[in-house]
Design a protein around this motif. Sequence first.
Motif, PDB file in Angstrom:
ATOM      1  N   UNK A  17       0.858  -1.178   0.000  1.00 56.83           N
ATOM      2  CA  UNK A  17       0.000   0.000   0.000  1.00 56.83           C
ATOM      3  C   UNK A  17       0.900   1.236   0.000  1.00 56.83           C
ATOM      4  N   UNK A  18       0.687   2.109  -0.982  1.00 58.67           N
ATOM      5  CA  UNK A  18       1.391   3.383  -1.100  1.00 58.67           C
ATOM      6  C   UNK A  18       0.325   4.456  -1.308  1.00 58.67           C
ATOM      7  N   UNK A  19       0.678   5.738  -1.309  1.00 56.43           N
ATOM      8  CA  UNK A  19      -0.338   6.771  -1.500  1.00 56.43           C
ATOM      9  C   UNK A  19      -1.211   6.587  -2.748  1.00 56.43           C
ATOM     10  N   UNK A  20      -0.693   5.954  -3.801  1.00 52.01           N
ATOM     11  CA  UNK A  20      -1.476   5.739  -5.026  1.00 52.01           C
ATOM     12  C   UNK A  20      -2.467   4.585  -4.893  1.00 52.01           C
ATOM     13  N   UNK A  21      -2.355   3.783  -3.831  1.00 52.98           N
ATOM     14  CA  UNK A  21      -3.286   2.672  -3.626  1.00 52.98           C
ATOM     15  C   UNK A  21      -2.590   1.375  -3.249  1.00 52.98           C
ATOM     16  N   UNK A  22      -3.331   0.283  -3.359  1.00 49.10           N
ATOM     17  CA  UNK A  22      -2.799  -1.054  -3.064  1.00 49.10           C
ATOM     18  C   UNK A  22      -2.465  -1.736  -4.390  1.00 49.10           C
ATOM     19  N   UNK A  50       6.532   0.906  -8.071  1.00 53.11           N
ATOM     20  CA  UNK A  50       5.660   1.314  -6.971  1.00 53.11           C
ATOM     21  C   UNK A  50       6.471   1.847  -5.798  1.00 53.11           C
ATOM     22  N   UNK A  51       7.603   1.204  -5.525  1.00 52.70           N
ATOM     23  CA  UNK A  51       8.450   1.649  -4.415  1.00 52.70           C
ATOM     24  C   UNK A  51       9.901   1.297  -4.723  1.00 52.70           C
ATOM     25  N   UNK A  52      10.825   2.176  -4.303  1.00 54.56           N
ATOM     26  CA  UNK A  52      12.252   1.967  -4.497  1.00 54.56           C
ATOM     27  C   UNK A  52      12.966   2.400  -3.241  1.00 54.56           C
ATOM     28  N   UNK A  53      13.892   1.556  -2.744  1.00 54.58           N
ATOM     29  CA  UNK A  53      14.624   1.902  -1.533  1.00 54.58           C
ATOM     30  C   UNK A  53      16.070   1.416  -1.629  1.00 54.58           C
ATOM     31  N   UNK A  61      11.355   5.984  -2.230  1.00 59.65           N
ATOM     32  CA  UNK A  61      10.565   6.629  -3.270  1.00 59.65           C
ATOM     33  C   UNK A  61       9.327   5.777  -3.488  1.00 59.65           C
ATOM     34  N   UNK A  62       8.140   6.396  -3.412  1.00 62.71           N
ATOM     35  CA  UNK A  62       6.893   5.645  -3.570  1.00 62.71           C
ATOM     36  C   UNK A  62       6.011   6.300  -4.619  1.00 62.71           C
ATOM     37  N   UNK A  66      -1.094   7.745 -10.298  1.00 61.38           N
ATOM     38  CA  UNK A  66      -0.830   7.311 -11.672  1.00 61.38           C
ATOM     39  C   UNK A  66      -2.114   7.382 -12.472  1.00 61.38           C
ATOM     40  N   UNK A  67      -1.966   7.656 -13.746  1.00 60.47           N
ATOM     41  CA  UNK A  67      -3.126   7.676 -14.644  1.00 60.47           C
ATOM     42  C   UNK A  67      -3.293   6.311 -15.286  1.00 60.47           C
ATOM     43  N   UNK A  68      -4.526   5.936 -15.551  1.00 66.60           N
ATOM     44  CA  UNK A  68      -4.793   4.707 -16.275  1.00 66.60           C
ATOM     45  C   UNK A  68      -4.426   3.442 -15.526  1.00 66.60           C
ATOM     46  N   UNK A  69      -4.581   3.443 -14.204  1.00 69.22           N
ATOM     47  CA  UNK A  69      -4.182   2.283 -13.416  1.00 69.22           C
ATOM     48  C   UNK A  69      -5.358   1.514 -12.837  1.00 69.22           C
TER      49      UNK A  69
END
Length: 75
Positions: A17-22, A50-53, A61-62, A66-69
């Motif tokens: 789960x990130x700010x853009x959703x699950x 979706x996420x990079x660490x 980075x999360x 996003x458009x069209x998801x």
Amino acid sequence: GTVDMVTLKVLAADSVVVPAGRFQVWRVLQQSGSSRVTFEITRSAPYRLVRLQPTGTPLEIVLAGARGTSDAFQR
């Protein structure tokens, strides 16, 4: 220029789960020399980061939106 060997290893299938959703993701480890980065990409197209660490840093980075998801969201 130089050529570096980069190794990618799928660690797990997961749900995050990130700010853009699950999202249903693949958790991947990228290694190059002493550099290690863990990232998560969606398991279905369009394949989105979706996420990079980077390992050993407080940086994460999360995906915030996003458009069209609509097919990628698992709500």
